[in-house]
Design an enzyme around this catalytic site. Structure first.
Site, PDB file in Angstrom:
ATOM      1  N   ASP A  18       0.841  -0.976  -0.019  1.00 16.84           N
ATOM      2  CA  ASP A  18      -0.085   0.158  -0.149  1.00 16.84           C
ATOM      3  C   ASP A  18       0.992   1.255   0.100  1.00 16.84           C
ATOM      4  O   ASP A  18       2.077   1.235   0.467  1.00 16.84           O
ATOM      5  CB  ASP A  18      -0.729  -0.066   1.361  1.00 16.84           C
ATOM      6  CG  ASP A  18      -2.065   0.897   1.324  1.00 16.84           C
ATOM      7  OD1 ASP A  18      -2.269   1.521  -0.208  1.00 16.84           O
ATOM      8  OD2 ASP A  18      -2.791   1.345   2.079  1.00 16.84           O
ATOM      9  N   ASN A  66     -11.104  -2.190  -5.155  1.00 17.37           N
ATOM     10  CA  ASN A  66     -10.276  -1.292  -6.054  1.00 17.37           C
ATOM     11  C   ASN A  66     -10.823  -0.762  -7.463  1.00 17.37           C
ATOM     12  O   ASN A  66     -10.515  -0.031  -7.958  1.00 17.37           O
ATOM     13  CB  ASN A  66      -8.825  -1.622  -6.285  1.00 17.37           C
ATOM     14  CG  ASN A  66      -8.088  -1.740  -5.194  1.00 17.37           C
ATOM     15  OD1 ASN A  66      -7.116  -2.605  -4.800  1.00 17.37           O
ATOM     16  ND2 ASN A  66      -7.990  -0.864  -4.061  1.00 17.37           N
TER      17      ASN A  66
END
Ligand code: IPE
Ligand code: IPE
Ligand code: MG
Length: 251
Positions: A18, A66
């Site tokens: 991330d 996402n």
């Protein structure tokens, strides 16, 4: 600082990669540049994990959630993924690494799926590290799909409801056949699981670092692994049951 003990590595390491977007935005760059730099970190991590002899490496590359990002970013990520797989398959062959994918593959673009199929097929003969990519993956989605498959097996008389156990439920998940992760690393300072491997992380040791994924280095990777080696994994037992000290035998 302690040294890394090559005998006590996680068998299965999972990573939530991330912070690519923030890495780029802090440098006035487009988010996709962060993803491109993140792909270089993937290479470093795969190489180092392979060198250390880690057997299973699972990378969260794209979540079910996402898909709600701007279409331009999703397209760029899919194209980067395809390019990465194409470019790196030869290296995976040299290193005896096997590709595996978890997640809802039917959501992925056709060309990405074709590239994945080819890479999975080609590397299926490899017996070294298993590199699992979580693509269009969500833990809740995986669990509900597993429940569906299970319900079908009950309907078809293959098992009865009384047969369902912790052990055989795991075989209905995308990760059936993989051991549960021993260690999870998440970069970028977020301290959450974000719908990753919900069932499988039940007893995983968690590690969070502030570093954004493109800045994650081999030194940080070693530091994380050394931290893992300092943990006592009790699995609900007492400390003394795990590492008996000099105690009277009736203690
Ligand atoms: C991780 O980086 C990559 C994916 C989720 C695909 P992010 O893109 O989430 O980066 P941040 O969290 O916005 O910085
Ligand atoms: C998790 O990161 C998914 C991947 C690393 C692929 P996100 O950036 O999507 O997670 P949230 O939205 O911050 O929880
Ligand atoms: Mg993020």
């Amino acid at each position: 600082m302690r040294e890394l003990d090559p005998e006590r590595l996680p068998v299965h390491l999972a990573i939530i990669m991330d912070g690519n977007g923030r890495w780029a935005q802090q440098r006035m760059l487009k988010r996709i540049v962060g993803h491109q730099r993140g792909a270089e970190t993937v290479n470093m991590v795969v190489e180092h994990a392979w060198r250390l002899g880690i057997q299973y490496l699972t990378l969260f590359a794209f979540s079910s959630e996402n898909w709600s990002r701007p279409a331009i970013e999703v397209r760029a990520l899919m194209s980067l993924l395809k390019k990465y797989i194409r470019k790196e398959t030869a290296r995976m062959m040299r290193k005896n690494i096997r590709y595996n994918v978890i997640g809802n593959r039917s959501d992925l673009p056709v060309d990405v799926n074709e590239t994945l199929d080819e890479a999975i097929k080609q590397t299926s003969v490899n017996t070294g590290m298993t590199l699992t990519l979580a693509l269009s993956y969500g833990g809740r989605q995986e669990l509900s799909m597993a429940a569906r498959r299970l319900a079908c097996d009950v309907r078809d008389g293959k098992i009865t409801p009384d047969d369902i156990s912790v052990e055989n439920f795991g075989t209905y998940l995308d990760t059936g056949g993989l051991p549960d992760p021993d260690f999870l690393i998440r970069t970028s300072g977020e301290m959450r699981i974000s719908n990753f491997l919900l069932w499988q992380l039940a007893y995983t040791e968690l590690y969070f670092t502030e570093t954004n994924w493109p800045d994650f280095t081999i030194n940080e990777f070693n530091k994380a692994l050394i931290d893992f080696q300092s943990r006592e994994r009790r699995f609900g037992k007492t400390s003394d049951q795990i590492s008996p000290r000099n105690k009277p035998s009736n203690a």
